[in-house]
Design a protein around this motif. Structure first.
Motif, PDB file in Angstrom:
ATOM      1  N   GLU A  29       0.828  -1.209   0.000  1.00 14.27           N
ATOM      2  CA  GLU A  29       0.000   0.000   0.000  1.00 14.27           C
ATOM      3  C   GLU A  29       0.860   1.255   0.000  1.00 14.27           C
ATOM      4  OE1 GLU A  29      -2.477  -0.641   3.400  1.00 14.27           O
ATOM      5  OE2 GLU A  29      -4.058  -1.633   2.214  1.00 14.27           O
ATOM      6  N   ASP A  30       1.970   1.227   0.739  1.00 14.38           N
ATOM      7  CA  ASP A  30       2.873   2.384   0.760  1.00 14.38           C
ATOM      8  C   ASP A  30       3.491   2.612  -0.621  1.00 14.38           C
ATOM      9  OD1 ASP A  30       2.363   2.831   3.415  1.00 14.38           O
ATOM     10  OD2 ASP A  30       4.225   1.942   4.149  1.00 14.38           O
ATOM     11  N   ALA A  31       3.885   1.535  -1.282  1.00 12.48           N
ATOM     12  CA  ALA A  31       4.483   1.673  -2.608  1.00 12.48           C
ATOM     13  C   ALA A  31       3.482   2.257  -3.596  1.00 12.48           C
ATOM     14  CB  ALA A  31       4.973   0.309  -3.104  1.00 12.48           C
ATOM     15  N   VAL A  32       2.246   1.783  -3.541  1.00 14.91           N
ATOM     16  CA  VAL A  32       1.217   2.303  -4.447  1.00 14.91           C
ATOM     17  C   VAL A  32       0.935   3.769  -4.144  1.00 14.91           C
ATOM     18  CG1 VAL A  32      -1.202   2.100  -5.133  1.00 14.91           C
ATOM     19  CG2 VAL A  32       0.187   0.040  -4.844  1.00 14.91           C
ATOM     20  N   GLN A  33       0.907   4.135  -2.875  1.00 17.08           N
ATOM     21  CA  GLN A  33       0.665   5.538  -2.533  1.00 17.08           C
ATOM     22  C   GLN A  33       1.820   6.425  -2.986  1.00 17.08           C
ATOM     23  OE1 GLN A  33      -2.146   6.684  -1.618  1.00 17.08           O
ATOM     24  NE2 GLN A  33      -1.499   8.817  -1.402  1.00 17.08           N
ATOM     25  N   ASP A  34       3.052   5.943  -2.849  1.00 17.32           N
ATOM     26  CA  ASP A  34       4.201   6.696  -3.347  1.00 17.32           C
ATOM     27  C   ASP A  34       4.117   6.871  -4.862  1.00 17.32           C
ATOM     28  OD1 ASP A  34       5.204   6.917  -0.819  1.00 17.32           O
ATOM     29  OD2 ASP A  34       6.771   5.406  -1.057  1.00 17.32           O
ATOM     30  N   ALA A  35       3.622   5.839  -5.545  1.00 20.16           N
ATOM     31  CA  ALA A  35       3.447   5.943  -6.999  1.00 20.16           C
ATOM     32  C   ALA A  35       2.405   7.009  -7.335  1.00 20.16           C
ATOM     33  CB  ALA A  35       3.024   4.593  -7.572  1.00 20.16           C
ATOM     34  N   TYR A  36       1.362   7.079  -6.536  1.00 20.26           N
ATOM     35  CA  TYR A  36       0.346   8.122  -6.781  1.00 20.26           C
ATOM     36  C   TYR A  36       0.955   9.518  -6.624  1.00 20.26           C
ATOM     37  CZ  TYR A  36      -3.329  11.445  -6.133  1.00 20.26           C
ATOM     38  OH  TYR A  36      -4.103  12.580  -6.243  1.00 20.26           O
ATOM     39  N   LEU A  37       1.783   9.704  -5.605  1.00 15.62           N
ATOM     40  CA  LEU A  37       2.388  11.023  -5.391  1.00 15.62           C
ATOM     41  C   LEU A  37       3.251  11.415  -6.589  1.00 15.62           C
ATOM     42  CD1 LEU A  37       3.372  10.740  -1.615  1.00 15.62           C
ATOM     43  CD2 LEU A  37       1.421  11.951  -2.622  1.00 15.62           C
ATOM     44  N   ARG A  38       3.969  10.457  -7.162  1.00 14.79           N
ATOM     45  CA  ARG A  38       4.769  10.745  -8.358  1.00 14.79           C
ATOM     46  C   ARG A  38       3.868  11.047  -9.552  1.00 14.79           C
ATOM     47  NH1 ARG A  38      10.194   6.958  -8.393  1.00 14.79           N
ATOM     48  NH2 ARG A  38      10.695   7.178  -6.172  1.00 14.79           N
ATOM     49  N   TRP A  39       2.791  10.277  -9.668  1.00  9.60           N
ATOM     50  CA  TRP A  39       1.815  10.486 -10.745  1.00  9.60           C
ATOM     51  C   TRP A  39       1.206  11.884 -10.640  1.00  9.60           C
ATOM     52  CZ3 TRP A  39      -0.525   8.310 -14.968  1.00  9.60           C
ATOM     53  CH2 TRP A  39      -1.849   8.648 -15.242  1.00  9.60           C
ATOM     54  N   PRO A  50       0.001   5.384 -19.677  1.00 13.04           N
ATOM     55  CA  PRO A  50      -0.117   5.429 -18.215  1.00 13.04           C
ATOM     56  C   PRO A  50       0.078   4.075 -17.531  1.00 13.04           C
ATOM     57  CG  PRO A  50      -1.841   6.735 -19.223  1.00 13.04           C
ATOM     58  CD  PRO A  50      -1.167   6.010 -20.338  1.00 13.04           C
ATOM     59  N   ASP A  51      -0.497   3.011 -18.095  1.00 13.51           N
ATOM     60  CA  ASP A  51      -0.353   1.698 -17.452  1.00 13.51           C
ATOM     61  C   ASP A  51       1.109   1.285 -17.370  1.00 13.51           C
ATOM     62  OD1 ASP A  51      -3.051   1.288 -16.950  1.00 13.51           O
ATOM     63  OD2 ASP A  51      -3.410   0.351 -18.890  1.00 13.51           O
ATOM     64  N   ALA A  52       1.828   1.456 -18.469  1.00 17.08           N
ATOM     65  CA  ALA A  52       3.245   1.078 -18.485  1.00 17.08           C
ATOM     66  C   ALA A  52       4.055   1.969 -17.547  1.00 17.08           C
ATOM     67  CB  ALA A  52       3.789   1.168 -19.910  1.00 17.08           C
ATOM     68  N   TRP A  53       3.743   3.260 -17.532  1.00 15.90           N
ATOM     69  CA  TRP A  53       4.468   4.215 -16.676  1.00 15.90           C
ATOM     70  C   TRP A  53       4.284   3.844 -15.212  1.00 15.90           C
ATOM     71  CZ3 TRP A  53       3.708   7.819 -12.827  1.00 15.90           C
ATOM     72  CH2 TRP A  53       4.676   8.819 -12.692  1.00 15.90           C
ATOM     73  N   LEU A  54       3.050   3.583 -14.802  1.00 11.64           N
ATOM     74  CA  LEU A  54       2.767   3.261 -13.406  1.00 11.64           C
ATOM     75  C   LEU A  54       3.347   1.897 -13.018  1.00 11.64           C
ATOM     76  CD1 LEU A  54      -0.855   4.660 -13.157  1.00 11.64           C
ATOM     77  CD2 LEU A  54       1.112   5.411 -11.798  1.00 11.64           C
ATOM     78  N   THR A  55       3.298   0.945 -13.933  1.00 13.11           N
ATOM     79  CA  THR A  55       3.900  -0.362 -13.650  1.00 13.11           C
ATOM     80  C   THR A  55       5.393  -0.218 -13.388  1.00 13.11           C
ATOM     81  OG1 THR A  55       2.243  -1.556 -14.959  1.00 13.11           O
ATOM     82  CG2 THR A  55       4.353  -2.667 -14.589  1.00 13.11           C
ATOM     83  N   LYS A  56       6.039   0.588 -14.195  1.00 16.72           N
ATOM     84  CA  LYS A  56       7.480   0.804 -14.023  1.00 16.72           C
ATOM     85  C   LYS A  56       7.778   1.475 -12.683  1.00 16.72           C
ATOM     86  CE  LYS A  56      11.532   2.642 -16.424  1.00 16.72           C
ATOM     87  NZ  LYS A  56      12.047   3.164 -17.710  1.00 16.72           N
ATOM     88  N   VAL A  57       6.994   2.491 -12.346  1.00 16.81           N
ATOM     89  CA  VAL A  57       7.216   3.201 -11.085  1.00 16.81           C
ATOM     90  C   VAL A  57       7.016   2.275  -9.896  1.00 16.81           C
ATOM     91  CG1 VAL A  57       6.308   5.023  -9.576  1.00 16.81           C
ATOM     92  CG2 VAL A  57       6.689   5.491 -12.002  1.00 16.81           C
ATOM     93  N   VAL A  58       5.903   1.537  -9.876  1.00 18.99           N
ATOM     94  CA  VAL A  58       5.615   0.647  -8.746  1.00 18.99           C
ATOM     95  C   VAL A  58       6.666  -0.449  -8.647  1.00 18.99           C
ATOM     96  CG1 VAL A  58       4.001  -1.096  -7.881  1.00 18.99           C
ATOM     97  CG2 VAL A  58       3.145   1.117  -8.655  1.00 18.99           C
ATOM     98  N   THR A  59       7.052  -1.032  -9.774  1.00 20.47           N
ATOM     99  CA  THR A  59       8.062  -2.098  -9.748  1.00 20.47           C
ATOM    100  C   THR A  59       9.367  -1.601  -9.152  1.00 20.47           C
ATOM    101  OG1 THR A  59       7.088  -3.204 -11.670  1.00 20.47           O
ATOM    102  CG2 THR A  59       9.385  -3.712 -11.158  1.00 20.47           C
ATOM    103  N   ASN A  60       9.794  -0.440  -9.560  1.00 18.61           N
ATOM    104  CA  ASN A  60      11.068   0.076  -9.055  1.00 18.61           C
ATOM    105  C   ASN A  60      10.987   0.501  -7.594  1.00 18.61           C
ATOM    106  OD1 ASN A  60      13.281   0.203 -11.273  1.00 18.61           O
ATOM    107  ND2 ASN A  60      11.400   0.777 -12.328  1.00 18.61           N
ATOM    108  N   LEU A  61       9.849   1.031  -7.174  1.00 17.16           N
ATOM    109  CA  LEU A  61       9.663   1.323  -5.752  1.00 17.16           C
ATOM    110  C   LEU A  61       9.730   0.034  -4.928  1.00 17.16           C
ATOM    111  CD1 LEU A  61       6.765   3.939  -5.976  1.00 17.16           C
ATOM    112  CD2 LEU A  61       9.055   4.372  -5.062  1.00 17.16           C
TER     113      LEU A  61
END
Length: 289
Positions: A29-39, A50-61
């Protein structure tokens, strides 16, 4: 469409990815929320997919968190098990591979992998990404991603295949298991357990539970019948569904533990007991009326 609405439409899928990578609800949940802040801080006009961008961000977090988690888990008291999650919160589980990717058995095995191996394996097996797309997400070459996937598959190759019965059968066997353990019926309990059954318990030292795996039918029978003899009389039990499989929720005023069962045909092949309060706080499993 407003940024928050665009993101919320994808939150469930992103949580499913993060949970498979981390095995922890809180960290996912923290990783997903951090991804939202970047988004939210990024100009969406620069995001073509967007799907690919968010997948990349969440994976790296998650990769960053996995690296840090290894040191933390070395200090953990006893066995470390994934936090149980209601099956309906894990996104589409339409294929055998998707269901297997959230099972306790698979999540425990994924702990053997390096963070990059785990990420490549999850993206490939659970989400159906091609190696070219995985390379884009990981920032690696396609050849490197193929090699990471081969390594991951090799590490997991010794997993014993299990025959998963229908849900109705699993629930019937779970009810018989409870009845036999509570009544101290050793013969009935033996009849339900596979010869090589294993039980793991995770309470992080909070409860008097075995800190190492209990292996073999005879030892597991003694372990559970002994535990039930010492248990308080106010325990209540509910059959529930977590991580794509059948589990037993144990209540004593509040949720005390979740026993995730793994089956091999008509036998119980594994029991994973999660009793660390930090891993149960997100669950809402009502006690039996």
């Amino acid at each position: 469409m407003a940024p928050v609405i665009e993101f919320e439409a994808r939150r469930g899928r992103l949580f499913g990815l993060a949970y498979r990578l981390l095995g922890s609800v809180e960290e996912a949940e923290d990783a997903v929320q951090d991804a939202y802040l970047r988004w939210d801080r990024t100009d969406r006009a620069t995001i073509e997919h967007p799907d690919a961008w968010l997948t990349k961000v969440v994976t790296n977090l998650c990769l960053t968190r996995l690296t840090a988690a290894r040191a933390t888990r070395e200090q953990y008291i006893g066995e470390w098990l994934p936090a149980p999650v209601p099956t309906d919160q894990l996104g589409p589980l339409e294929t055998v591979e998707q269901r297997d990717s959230v099972s306790f058995a698979m999540l425990a095995l994924l702990e053997r992998l390096t963070p990059p191996e785990r990420a490549v394996f999850v993206l490939r097996e659970a989400f159906g990404y091609g190696h070219r797309d995985i390379a884009e997400v990981m920032g690696l070459s396609e050849a490197n991603c193929r090699q990471l996937h081969r390594r991951a598959a090799k590490h997991l190759a010794d997993r014993k295949p299990r025959f998963q019965p229908a849900r109705e059968t699993r629930e019937r066997l779970a009810a018989r298991f409870l009845s036999a353990a509570q009544s101290g019926d050793l013969r009935a309990l033996e009849d339900l357990l596979a010869a090589d059954v294993t039980s793991w318990a995770d309470s992080n030292g909070r409860l008097p539970m075995a800190r190492r795996p209990v292996i073999g039918r005879d030892r597991v029978v003694r372990y559970f019948t002994g535990a039930w003899r010492k248990a308080p009389g106010n325990l209540e039990f509910t059959c529930t569904e977590v991580n794509g499989g059948t589990a037993i929720a144990v209540h004593a005023g509040g949720l005390l533990a979740v026993l995730a069962l793994e089956f091999d045909g008509e036998a119980i092949a594994a029991v994973r007991i999660v009793a660390n309060p930090a891993k149960l706080s997100h669950l809402r499993v009502p006690a039996s009326p």
